[in-house]
Motif scaffolding. Structure first.
Motif, PDB file in Angstrom:
ATOM      1  N   THR A 181      34.678  46.574  39.621  1.00 36.45           N
ATOM      2  CA  THR A 181      34.827  48.013  39.486  1.00 36.45           C
ATOM      3  C   THR A 181      34.535  48.440  38.052  1.00 36.45           C
ATOM      4  O   THR A 181      34.493  47.616  37.127  1.00 36.45           O
ATOM      5  CB  THR A 181      36.258  48.442  39.882  1.00 36.45           C
ATOM      6  OG1 THR A 181      36.335  49.870  39.870  1.00 36.45           O
ATOM      7  CG2 THR A 181      37.283  47.890  38.891  1.00 36.45           C
ATOM      8  N   THR A 184      51.979  51.414  36.718  1.00 40.80           N
ATOM      9  CA  THR A 184      51.405  50.693  37.854  1.00 40.80           C
ATOM     10  C   THR A 184      49.951  51.102  38.033  1.00 40.80           C
ATOM     11  O   THR A 184      49.637  52.291  38.105  1.00 40.80           O
ATOM     12  CB  THR A 184      52.183  50.994  39.144  1.00 40.80           C
ATOM     13  OG1 THR A 184      53.558  50.640  38.963  1.00 40.80           O
ATOM     14  CG2 THR A 184      51.616  50.208  40.306  1.00 40.80           C
ATOM     15  N   THR A 217      46.469  50.323  40.405  1.00 40.80           N
ATOM     16  CA  THR A 217      45.811  49.691  41.555  1.00 40.80           C
ATOM     17  C   THR A 217      44.309  49.846  41.402  1.00 40.80           C
ATOM     18  O   THR A 217      43.834  50.830  40.826  1.00 40.80           O
ATOM     19  CB  THR A 217      46.269  50.323  42.874  1.00 40.80           C
ATOM     20  OG1 THR A 217      45.965  51.724  42.856  1.00 40.80           O
ATOM     21  CG2 THR A 217      47.761  50.134  43.081  1.00 40.80           C
ATOM     22  N   TYR A 218      43.577  48.894  41.911  1.00 36.00           N
ATOM     23  CA  TYR A 218      42.117  48.951  41.825  1.00 36.00           C
ATOM     24  C   TYR A 218      41.517  48.184  42.997  1.00 36.00           C
ATOM     25  O   TYR A 218      42.194  47.411  43.682  1.00 36.00           O
ATOM     26  CB  TYR A 218      41.623  48.360  40.495  1.00 36.00           C
ATOM     27  CG  TYR A 218      42.084  46.950  40.201  1.00 36.00           C
ATOM     28  CD1 TYR A 218      41.437  45.854  40.765  1.00 36.00           C
ATOM     29  CD2 TYR A 218      43.169  46.710  39.346  1.00 36.00           C
ATOM     30  CE1 TYR A 218      41.856  44.558  40.499  1.00 36.00           C
ATOM     31  CE2 TYR A 218      43.589  45.413  39.068  1.00 36.00           C
ATOM     32  CZ  TYR A 218      42.919  44.350  39.648  1.00 36.00           C
ATOM     33  OH  TYR A 218      43.330  43.064  39.388  1.00 36.00           O
ATOM     34  N   ASP A 219      40.232  48.442  43.258  1.00 32.41           N
ATOM     35  CA  ASP A 219      39.518  47.748  44.334  1.00 32.41           C
ATOM     36  C   ASP A 219      39.167  46.338  43.874  1.00 32.41           C
ATOM     37  O   ASP A 219      38.600  46.142  42.786  1.00 32.41           O
ATOM     38  CB  ASP A 219      38.241  48.501  44.699  1.00 32.41           C
ATOM     39  CG  ASP A 219      38.530  49.861  45.315  1.00 32.41           C
ATOM     40  OD1 ASP A 219      39.597  49.994  45.943  1.00 32.41           O
ATOM     41  OD2 ASP A 219      37.700  50.780  45.150  1.00 32.41           O
ATOM     42  N   ALA A 220      39.517  45.368  44.712  1.00 37.50           N
ATOM     43  CA  ALA A 220      39.188  43.980  44.380  1.00 37.50           C
ATOM     44  C   ALA A 220      37.672  43.808  44.338  1.00 37.50           C
ATOM     45  O   ALA A 220      36.943  44.450  45.095  1.00 37.50           O
ATOM     46  CB  ALA A 220      39.793  43.039  45.409  1.00 37.50           C
ATOM     47  N   GLN A 270      41.059  35.536  40.680  1.00 36.11           N
ATOM     48  CA  GLN A 270      41.280  36.187  39.393  1.00 36.11           C
ATOM     49  C   GLN A 270      41.669  35.127  38.379  1.00 36.11           C
ATOM     50  O   GLN A 270      42.589  34.347  38.590  1.00 36.11           O
ATOM     51  CB  GLN A 270      42.384  37.245  39.485  1.00 36.11           C
ATOM     52  CG  GLN A 270      42.562  38.038  38.205  1.00 36.11           C
ATOM     53  CD  GLN A 270      43.388  39.298  38.395  1.00 36.11           C
ATOM     54  OE1 GLN A 270      44.025  39.475  39.445  1.00 36.11           O
ATOM     55  NE2 GLN A 270      43.361  40.177  37.417  1.00 36.11           N
ATOM     56  N   SER A 307      46.872  41.491  38.561  1.00 35.86           N
ATOM     57  CA  SER A 307      46.398  41.863  39.889  1.00 35.86           C
ATOM     58  C   SER A 307      46.626  43.343  40.156  1.00 35.86           C
ATOM     59  O   SER A 307      47.443  44.003  39.507  1.00 35.86           O
ATOM     60  CB  SER A 307      47.113  41.020  40.945  1.00 35.86           C
ATOM     61  OG  SER A 307      48.516  41.258  40.888  1.00 35.86           O
ATOM     62  N   SER A 308      45.896  43.864  41.127  1.00 36.91           N
ATOM     63  CA  SER A 308      46.065  45.255  41.525  1.00 36.91           C
ATOM     64  C   SER A 308      47.496  45.496  41.973  1.00 36.91           C
ATOM     65  O   SER A 308      48.099  44.683  42.679  1.00 36.91           O
ATOM     66  CB  SER A 308      45.098  45.583  42.658  1.00 36.91           C
ATOM     67  OG  SER A 308      45.291  46.906  43.120  1.00 36.91           O
ATOM     68  N   GLY A 309      48.065  46.634  41.517  1.00 38.26           N
ATOM     69  CA  GLY A 309      49.449  46.963  41.853  1.00 38.26           C
ATOM     70  C   GLY A 309      50.461  46.469  40.844  1.00 38.26           C
ATOM     71  O   GLY A 309      51.655  46.725  40.991  1.00 38.26           O
ATOM     72  N   ASN A 348      40.407  42.041  32.905  1.00 36.11           N
ATOM     73  CA  ASN A 348      40.561  41.379  34.196  1.00 36.11           C
ATOM     74  C   ASN A 348      39.242  40.708  34.561  1.00 36.11           C
ATOM     75  O   ASN A 348      38.203  41.369  34.647  1.00 36.11           O
ATOM     76  CB  ASN A 348      40.942  42.393  35.274  1.00 36.11           C
ATOM     77  CG  ASN A 348      42.194  43.160  34.909  1.00 36.11           C
ATOM     78  OD1 ASN A 348      43.293  42.655  35.022  1.00 36.11           O
ATOM     79  ND2 ASN A 348      42.015  44.391  34.452  1.00 36.11           N
ATOM     80  N   VAL A 358      41.312  47.472  31.916  1.00 37.40           N
ATOM     81  CA  VAL A 358      42.264  48.538  32.221  1.00 37.40           C
ATOM     82  C   VAL A 358      42.908  48.949  30.900  1.00 37.40           C
ATOM     83  O   VAL A 358      43.569  48.138  30.243  1.00 37.40           O
ATOM     84  CB  VAL A 358      43.341  48.079  33.223  1.00 37.40           C
ATOM     85  CG1 VAL A 358      44.420  49.159  33.381  1.00 37.40           C
ATOM     86  CG2 VAL A 358      42.718  47.753  34.574  1.00 37.40           C
TER      87      VAL A 358
END
Length: 405
Positions: A47, A62, A64-67, A81, A86-88, A98, A116
């Protein structure tokens, strides 16, 4: 002869066709061999970079992102990863990288990365529960917490100046410094009202004679009665006056040639002026829009020839005038060799003193004149300015020390 020529012609045509055919077949074999030897590797796509802001005063948020997607022959394969969160997860203030990888059955590996970025949100109104910078994400040392030092703190919310905490009469503070001419320090120029300590400047209707010096203007100096030392965090919320005079917040050490410890130190947390003009020295042309700090070792008459006045400084030029609004000036006198400075709750710079800053001093707020920013004829603000124009205002002064949790 005629029949022989016809036979040779037929043979030549046949042979030429064979040559052409062999040539074509040879090219096809080469292409097929090349295609069959090509290695198909997996692909991976991450992403775009992510940038967010934490809630006011929060240290994490917090995210979140698309794997990332990995493909081999247009078919998805697993990703792993290898750095980051990780996302979340709860992402801390700052930049987190990441990185993900994917590996096929032949051991071919591909990777991709994205960042991020979590920005701190500056608290609009600092609370009195801990230093402003530490409300904005700076962490106290492990197992420690900040506790306010009441005798070195004041919210200035009462109706009267607290003479139990502060000196405002130079004759009683132990320094006996009455100002740098032409501005005389006088206690009557200090007051408390509307939740602020006010130090008001003025031009005398008639010059005053005091200690064989002619004084044309008035200022003031306020000093703490309790001592200030290293290991503590000092801060004030201050709005400068609009005159050529200063607005300051610093720690003065009382050492002199009569003391056992003769080093004369000075820790300036903030020093600025309200207005500069054509007569201001070149090096001070930005002093009305500045965050400026010093750790000074003064030279005294009793010092040796090897001793010299030395200083280490920090400077940040501002886009606003110091009298445009209230600024929060902070200093973590962390140790005798490390001093950190903060503006509006954000770290700006550090100073490493030229000598150990291990001597206690007194919080000082001096509103004075300087020869490098002299009173000028065009400075009519002393006659025309309002109370607010002529006054340096301190909303509060707070001092903190670390204790065990």
């Amino acid at each position: 002869m005629k029949n022989r020529a016809i036979i040779l012609s037929i043979l030549g045509f046949f042979f030429f066709g064979v040559l052409i055919a062999c040539s074509d077949e040879s090219d096809n074999i080469s292409d097929n061999n090349q295609e069959s030897s090509e290695v198909i590797k997996p692909t991976i796509s991450c992403t775009d970079p992510i940038e967010v802001s934490a809630a006011e005063g929060a240290e994490t948020i917090t995210v979140t992102y698309d794997a990332p997607t990995a493909l081999l022959n247009n078919e998805p394969i697993a990703t792993t990863q290898i750095t980051g969160l990780s996302s979340g997860s709860e992402f801390p203030i700052g930049v987190t990288k990441n990185t993900f990888s994917a590996t096929d059955g032949e051991g071919n590996t591909v990777t991709c990365s994205f960042t991020v970025t979590v920005n701190a949100t500056v608290i609009s109104e600092p609370s009195d529960e801990q230093p402003y910078a530490f409300q904005n994400g700076v962490k106290a040392p492990e197992g420690k917490k900040w506790v306010k030092v009441e005798e070195l703190s004041d919210e200035f919310n009462g109706a009267e100046f607290d003479d139990n905490k502060w000196h405002r009469n130079p004759a009683s503070d132990g320094f006996s410094w009455y100002g740098r001419p032409p501005a005389l320090f006088e206690a009557e120029n200090v007051s408390v009202s509307n939740g602020c300590m006010n130090v008001t400047t003025l031009k005398y209707a008639e010059p005053k004679e005091f200690r064989d010096i002619t004084w044309t203007h008035g200022g003031a100096i306020v000093r703490s009665k309790a001592q200030a030392g290293y290991g503590k965090y000092y801060e004030c919320r201050m709005k400068a006056n609009k005159t050529i005079m200063s607005s300051t917040f610093w720690i003065a050490m009382k050492q002199n040639c009569n003391n056992e410890e003769k080093r004369k130190l000075e820790l300036d947390i903030q020093e600025c002026v309200g207005r500069v003009h054509e007569g201001t020295h070149t090096w001070a042309q930005h002093w009305d829009k500045i965050f400026h700090s010093n750790a000074i070792r003064h030279y005294r008459d009793c010092d040796t020839e090897e001793d010299q006045e030395t200083r280490a400084s920090g400077v940040k030029n501002l886009d606003e005038s110091n009298h445009d609004r209230f600024f929060v000036y902070g200093c973590w006198w962390k140790s005798p060799t490390e001093i950190l400075f903060y503006l509006d709750g954000e770290y700006v710079y550090s100073i490493t003193p030229t000598t150990d800053f291990d001597i206690d001093g007194y919080i000082t707020m001096a509103i004075e004149t300087y020869d490098w920013n002299p009173v000028d004829e065009a400075g009519s603000i002393f006659e025309t300015g309002s109370f607010d124009d002529l006054t340096t205002k301190y909303d509060w002064v707070r001092t903190w020390e670390l204790t065990d949790e």
